[in-house]
Each structure stands twice: as C-alpha cells, then as structure tokens.
Design a protein around this motif. Structure first.
Motif, PDB file in Angstrom:
ATOM      1  N   LEU A 295      43.635  36.492  37.901  1.00 22.16           N
ATOM      2  CA  LEU A 295      44.311  37.046  39.071  1.00 22.16           C
ATOM      3  C   LEU A 295      43.499  38.198  39.666  1.00 22.16           C
ATOM      4  O   LEU A 295      43.318  38.275  40.894  1.00 22.16           O
ATOM      5  N   GLN A 296      43.010  39.088  38.813  1.00 23.33           N
ATOM      6  CA  GLN A 296      42.219  40.211  39.316  1.00 23.33           C
ATOM      7  C   GLN A 296      40.936  39.727  39.988  1.00 23.33           C
ATOM      8  O   GLN A 296      40.513  40.263  41.026  1.00 23.33           O
ATOM      9  N   SER A 297      40.320  38.692  39.403  1.00 24.08           N
ATOM     10  CA  SER A 297      39.129  38.119  40.006  1.00 24.08           C
ATOM     11  C   SER A 297      39.454  37.513  41.372  1.00 24.08           C
ATOM     12  O   SER A 297      38.705  37.686  42.340  1.00 24.08           O
ATOM     13  N   ASN A 298      40.584  36.831  41.451  1.00 24.23           N
ATOM     14  CA  ASN A 298      40.992  36.223  42.721  1.00 24.23           C
ATOM     15  C   ASN A 298      41.263  37.286  43.784  1.00 24.23           C
ATOM     16  O   ASN A 298      40.949  37.102  44.969  1.00 24.23           O
ATOM     17  N   LEU A 299      41.857  38.393  43.368  1.00 21.59           N
ATOM     18  CA  LEU A 299      42.145  39.481  44.303  1.00 21.59           C
ATOM     19  C   LEU A 299      40.854  40.071  44.856  1.00 21.59           C
ATOM     20  O   LEU A 299      40.737  40.350  46.057  1.00 21.59           O
ATOM     21  N   GLU A 300      39.871  40.245  43.974  1.00 22.31           N
ATOM     22  CA  GLU A 300      38.586  40.790  44.403  1.00 22.31           C
ATOM     23  C   GLU A 300      37.831  39.824  45.316  1.00 22.31           C
ATOM     24  O   GLU A 300      37.086  40.249  46.206  1.00 22.31           O
ATOM     25  N   LYS A 301      38.043  38.523  45.101  1.00 22.61           N
ATOM     26  CA  LYS A 301      37.314  37.510  45.873  1.00 22.61           C
ATOM     27  C   LYS A 301      38.201  36.802  46.899  1.00 22.61           C
ATOM     28  O   LYS A 301      37.905  35.686  47.314  1.00 22.61           O
ATOM     29  N   ILE A 302      39.258  37.461  47.331  1.00 32.54           N
ATOM     30  CA  ILE A 302      40.218  36.794  48.206  1.00 32.54           C
ATOM     31  C   ILE A 302      39.558  36.260  49.482  1.00 32.54           C
ATOM     32  O   ILE A 302      39.973  35.241  50.039  1.00 32.54           O
ATOM     33  N   GLY A 303      38.506  36.928  49.919  1.00 35.63           N
ATOM     34  CA  GLY A 303      37.804  36.478  51.125  1.00 35.63           C
ATOM     35  C   GLY A 303      37.024  35.193  50.922  1.00 35.63           C
ATOM     36  O   GLY A 303      36.594  34.564  51.899  1.00 35.63           O
ATOM     37  N   GLU A 304      36.816  34.787  49.663  1.00 27.90           N
ATOM     38  CA  GLU A 304      36.077  33.559  49.384  1.00 27.90           C
ATOM     39  C   GLU A 304      36.967  32.330  49.325  1.00 27.90           C
ATOM     40  O   GLU A 304      36.471  31.199  49.295  1.00 27.90           O
ATOM     41  N   ILE A 305      38.285  32.543  49.293  1.00 25.23           N
ATOM     42  CA  ILE A 305      39.199  31.402  49.213  1.00 25.23           C
ATOM     43  C   ILE A 305      39.012  30.518  50.449  1.00 25.23           C
ATOM     44  O   ILE A 305      39.138  30.978  51.579  1.00 25.23           O
ATOM     45  N   GLY A 306      38.689  29.252  50.209  1.00 23.01           N
ATOM     46  CA  GLY A 306      38.505  28.306  51.307  1.00 23.01           C
ATOM     47  C   GLY A 306      37.107  28.235  51.864  1.00 23.01           C
ATOM     48  O   GLY A 306      36.810  27.364  52.680  1.00 23.01           O
ATOM     49  N   THR A 307      36.204  29.112  51.418  1.00 21.61           N
ATOM     50  CA  THR A 307      34.846  29.125  51.942  1.00 21.61           C
ATOM     51  C   THR A 307      33.917  28.274  51.083  1.00 21.61           C
ATOM     52  O   THR A 307      34.314  27.740  50.041  1.00 21.61           O
ATOM     53  N   ALA A 308      32.668  28.183  51.514  1.00 26.94           N
ATOM     54  CA  ALA A 308      31.673  27.419  50.761  1.00 26.94           C
ATOM     55  C   ALA A 308      31.417  28.030  49.388  1.00 26.94           C
ATOM     56  O   ALA A 308      30.927  27.351  48.474  1.00 26.94           O
ATOM     57  N   LYS A 309      31.736  29.317  49.220  1.00 30.13           N
ATOM     58  CA  LYS A 309      31.550  29.966  47.923  1.00 30.13           C
ATOM     59  C   LYS A 309      32.649  29.590  46.930  1.00 30.13           C
ATOM     60  O   LYS A 309      32.454  29.734  45.726  1.00 30.13           O
ATOM     61  N   GLY A 310      33.768  29.130  47.440  1.00 31.43           N
ATOM     62  CA  GLY A 310      34.904  28.817  46.569  1.00 31.43           C
ATOM     63  C   GLY A 310      34.804  27.434  45.977  1.00 31.43           C
ATOM     64  O   GLY A 310      35.537  26.512  46.361  1.00 31.43           O
TER      65      GLY A 310
END
Length: 641
Positions: free
Chosen positions: A395-410
C-alpha cells in the motif's frame, strides 16, 4: 511376343518399377489414378479428354459477415450495457439494437474459455483444462494445452466455406514450446484457420511494449497502445479483402488484451473518471444493482450477497487507502471505456462501408468474472508475490507511485479485490472461481440487424461459451464438417441459441455443463447446480514453493459441496445441500461422468501444477511465483496467465 515372359526372380521394387515402365512404353497409354472427386475425362490426347474445373468454394448466398468480440477480465456489473457504472456506449448501442443474454457462461479463466469458444467443445475435451503455458499445463490428454486437429476451430470451418478469416489481439492457446519464430506453426492462429493474425500468443502482455506477432513472426511494436494497433489492423484486413473480393463474407475475431492486467491507458481516458468512485465499492454495488433491475437483466427482487470477508467496508478505510484504491478504479474504468471506443471504430467502419446490416456480432463482455489477482491493496509495478512484502508495504509503495497507475511504468497494474467484487455485482466471488456464478457468468450481446426482429430484447436462456460456434454456423447456413483437411472431426458439444433470437420463451437447449478451474468445480443441470470450492487457491502457491520440496498430492475429498436452484436463486444465496441431499448426490455423480467424458481427470490445482513442474524441470525452487510467471514474458515466448 509369344516367348515374352517376366522372370519371376525380379522381386526388388526398383526392378518392378522399371519393368512396369517398359510394359507401358510397349503396350500403350497408362494413367495414374486420379483424385476420386475428379469429374473430367482423361484420355491419351486432348481431343479424347474432357476438362473439369471444380467450382470455387463460396459461402451460402446472403451469408453474413461475422464478428466475435471477446473481452478479458470484466465482471458482470462493470459495463453500462448491463447496469455498470463504466460507460460503454458502443456496447449499449449494439445491445439496444440487438439482444442482451443474461444467463451466458464462460469457464472462469481465459485460456479454457478461448479454447471452448473457438472449437465449440468443452475445454477439457480440447486439452485445455488449464493453460497452454508450460508452467500451467500437465502431461495428460485434458491438460497438455494442445488443441488436437480433430477439434477444428470456427476459423477453419468458415474458411473452408468461403470466408476470409482474421484474428487480432489475444490468442492464448499456442503452447509455449511452439511460440518462437521457429514454430512449428500448426497451433498458431494461422495454423488454426486464420488467414491473418496480429496480436500476442500468450495471455498477458505490456500494452505499450507487447510481445507482438503478425502472422507467423514476431514483430516490433510501434509504441502506440496495442488496442489502437489491433483495431487498425482489423479494419485494414477487411478493407483489403473487400477491395479484392467485394461482397465476400469475412470472419473477424477481435480479442483485445483489455481489460486484463496490466491496466494501461492514456491519462485522458482515466482522468475522465476522477472523483467518480470516491464513494467506494459498497456504494458502487448498490447503484449497479438498482441499474440492473431497471434494465431487466436481473430479477426485480434480487438481493446482493454479503460483502466478502476479505474486503474491508469502504467507510472504514483510511484516507490514503481510499485515495489509492479510487485511482485504481478510475484507471480500470478508463481502460474499459477506451476499449469500447476502439471497438466502436470497427463498428463505425462497417456502418460507413454499408456492411453492418448484414453483419452478425457476438460480444462476450469478459472471458471470466472480475479478476481477484490484484490482491487486497492493488498492484502497480511491484511483485505481488514477493517474499516478505506485506499488504501494508504494498500500500505504501502504491501511494508513493500513484502517478504510475495506468501508465507504461505500471507493468503489473491491477485493482484491489474490493473493486473485483463491486464490478462483479450482483454475484459473489470472481475469476478462477469455477464453482461460482461470479467466476463464470458474463454478459453476452448478440447483434444481427438482418436476423433479429426485436431490438433491445432480454434473453434469459442458460447458455455457455461453447454455444456461440454452433449458433454462428446455423445463422450462416453452414453445417459442421465431418472432416477438415481429411481429418475426421469430433462432435460439436455446444447447443445453438438460434431459436431464442426471435423467441424470448424458446427452450434452452444447453441442459448440462461442468466447470473446473484448478480445483474449484461445479456441475449444472436444468437449473440446478452443485458446486465445490477448493482451497488452497492460487494465493497459497507461494507458500508451497517456499517449502523447496514436492508437496503431497492435493486432497479434494475434504472440499464441501453446495447446492443451488438457480431458477429461484440466480446469485447463489441459499445453499440447499442439507435440504436436498439426494439431488446433490445425483449431481456429484453427473460431475464424475462429465469429467470422464471430457478428459478432466486427473483433477489438478495450482499447487500441483507449479510445485510438480518446478520439481520435474529443476527450476530454482527459491524463485517465487511471479518469477516463474515472468519466465514466459521473454520475446518469442507466450506470457503466462
């Protein structure tokens, strides 16, 4: 000539051929045996002969174009066409001008559904009880992942009856060992009846950097979203075919990777849903239930099942949890709406080119129920099965990377379990749960302006993914062949829905159906259903691998069977096992009969497949499950589940 005789000592094949040639030369004309179907006359000279040219194969007069659309990992309550809160205007338009089938079933997971769809036969009968991927198959007739030649596909049948055949997107039933540029290619799409294929052979791929194949070779992606690319290819195939042979019917199998993980889509699509899911998954379920009742796709007295014990009530979540979880759903919704838009491009092209009125379209909104593979907190790029990583750390990792959700990095983006339950409304459970309607019931749309009189009708007949092939053939006026390429064909097991197209009260011809995915199993007969969940499920596999030893064989004897009357209890809220034990035993016996008939035995679950494969192949036992899965993602190899 009187003294001429053949020496009986001449026994070698070579000498015999020489003597035959000499006799022909001395005594006159000889002709090798011709094809039994040849209807001409072959004489010694052209004057003594009569030419014969067989008529070119043509589809029946007026035969429709055929389009099959199969989405991936979509629950019953996701699309607005069936009451969901995710906008799918293309599906709505097709349904409003066609029919909504509310009691249609898949197998509960992708590869078995696709194998059953393409062949009109049960997945075990065509050897795909599990997958065609090495780590998920087994050396038994129902489990080796290799569809036999005597189980011909819809593409093979239609091509032999005058159709051009195209497939784009996800294939998923080519064995890993065949999936390199060295072939063999007989189990690639082009070896199974498709004139052209553009997509990926596995079950999952990066949408911006896919493991991409065109016809019989891997090709370099162009950087655009894969769904955009497959749509262009689909339209291009039809355009070129119609230019070369105007009016010749075509078959298009359009199966995007969407909306299977990784959920990847341009931000413009996901941002359109900002704030739309802030009320959470509990409110989502209630709203969808009300919409479904208004549409008439569920009974007016339907009640939602209790929230699954694994899922926290939305109002009890922390602000951080709500923030991250809502964004996961915004991306998923944008991905589904974008997919609907791309399908709309194909439909609009057919309309603009005056082909739509004589086009038969089947849309299966999902090859199984909503996916439970995103864990309770969702995943982005982190390894879901990494050792020692807790839900809180994810969860903490997801919060830090919330901007990557749905992108090519995700690269592993998948929503949390709570959204799987929500988008599966009004059913319980989800993908892989073959014992539950939540795993197997998906929306089906049938659109055929030339053949359907009632627009926007509802059909409640029980049906299964195997039924689409015989229904298609009946509408097209084509009989299932006795042979394909001189190979005698096995029976088609599906039952046509043709009678229901213009008769809402037509009898359902599909009376019996078994289900099985990695231990979870069920048997349906005339509205009654017996079902057994099997634990441990896929989330227990990493513990098995961590033992670094071959575990004991899975036990199925302790699985608890339940009994439901779906005619009165469509979403399985009232277990009748104790009330009707005789009915339960009758159905369990029927399951055994169906399992034997369809190559289902031996029963195999996730633990069996992974642990035994690791042991037998010498794969490093220290690797976790996701590492094994990613072994199949290298170029030239199929991607795992």
């Amino acid at each position: 000539m009187k003294n001429f005789k053949i020496n009986s000592k001449f026994k070698s094949p070579q000498k015999g051929l020489l003597i035959t040639a000499l006799l022909v030369a001395q005594f006159g004309f000889a002709q090798s045996k011709t094809d039994a179907n040849y209807k001409g006359v072959i004489g010694k000279t052209l004057a003594e002969s009569k030419e014969y040219w067989p008529e070119p194969v043509k589809a029946p007069a007026g035969a429709p174009n055929i389009v099959w659309i199969l989405l991936d990992d979509v629950g019953f309550g996701a699309s607005s066409a069936f009451g969901g809160l995710i906008q799918t205007p293309t599906f709505e338009a097709l349904a409003n001008n066609g029919l909504r089938y509310t009691n249609f079933h898949t197998t509960a997971i992708c590869a078995p559904t696709r194998a059953a769809l393409l062949t009109g036969r049960n997945s075990g009968r065509v050897h795909v009880s599990g997958f065609s991927h090495t780590v998920l198959s087994a050396g038994f007739p129902g489990w080796d992942g290799k569809i036999p030649a005597d189980k011909g596909t819809i593409a093979e049948i239609l091509r032999e009856n005058g159709y051009n055949t195209f497939a784009v997107g996800k294939y998923g039933v080519t064995p890993d060992e065949d999936a390199t540029d060295a072939g063999p290619f007989d189990r690639w799409p082009t070896g199974k009846g498709f004139d052209h294929f553009f997509g990926f052979l596995g079950s999952q791929t990066d949408q911006y950097n896919p493991d991409l194949v065109e016809d019989q070779a891997h090709v370099k992606p162009d950087g655009r979203h894969l769904t955009d690319q497959i749509t262009d290819k689909a339209i291009g195939y039809i355009q070129k075919q119609q230019k070369a042979a105007p009016g010749k019917p075509f078959f298009l199998y359009y199966a995007p990777g969407a909306v299977h993980a990784p959920h990847q889509v341009e931000a413009s699509w996901s941002d359109a849903y900002k704030g739309k899911f802030d009320e959470g998954w509990d409110v989502y379920r209630e709203k969808v239930l009300a919409n479904q009742k208004k549409l008439g796709v569920i009974p007016a007295n339907a009640v939602l099942p209790e929230r699954n014990a694994l899922i926290t009530e939305w109002k009890k979540l922390t602000p951080d949890q709500k923030k991250v979880y809502a964004r996961f759903m915004e991306v998923y919704a944008g991905y589904l709406t974008y997919t609907d838009h791309e399908i709309g491009r194909v439909v609009n092209y057919l309309k603009e080119s005056n082909q739509l009125d004589n086009t038969l379209i089947f849309v299966a909104i999902g090859d199984n129920g909503a996916s439970k593979e995103g864990s309770q907190v969702g995943t982005i790029s982190q390894n879901l099965f990494s050792k020692g990583v807790s839900d809180e750390q994810n969860l903490q990792s997801n919060l830090e990377k919330i901007g990557e959700i749905g992108t090519a990095k995700g690269l592993n983006t998948n929503y949390p379990l709570g959204w799987a339950q929500a988008t599966n409304a009004p059913f319980k459970n989800w993908k892989q749960d073959a014992h539950s309607e939540g795993g197997t019931r998906n929306p089906l749309i049938v659109f055929y302006p030339k053949g359907i009189k009632e627009k926007g009708g509802i059909r409640n007949q029980y049906s299964h993914v195997t039924d689409i092939l015989p229904n298609t053939l009946e509408i097209a006026g084509i009989k299932a062949p006795e042979k394909i390429k001189e190979i005698k064909q096995d029976i088609i097991q599906g039952s046509s829905l043709y009678a229901s197209l213009n008769d809402a009260k037509a009898e359902s011809l599909h009376k019996v159906q078994y289900y099985y995915i990695f231990g979870n199993r069920a048997i349906y007969k005339d509205g009654w259903k017996a079902a057994a969940a099997h634990l441990p499920d896929s989330f227990a596999v990493k513990k098995t691998i961590a033992k670094k030893e071959v575990p004991a064989a899975s036990s199925f004897d302790n699985d608890v069977w339940e009994l439901y009357n779906l005619n009165e209890d469509f979403n399985e809220r009232n277990n009748l096992a104790k009330k009707y034990p005789e009915k339960l035993e009758e159905l369990k016996k029927l399951f055994d009969e169906q399992a034997k008939e369809n190559n289902l035995y031996p029963l195999i679950d996730w633990q069996d497949v992974y642990a035994r494969r690791i042991h037998n192949t010498g794969v490093d036992k220290g690797k976790n499950l996701q590492d094994l899965i990613q072994q199949a993602s290298k170029p030239g190899e199929a991607v795992n589940k």
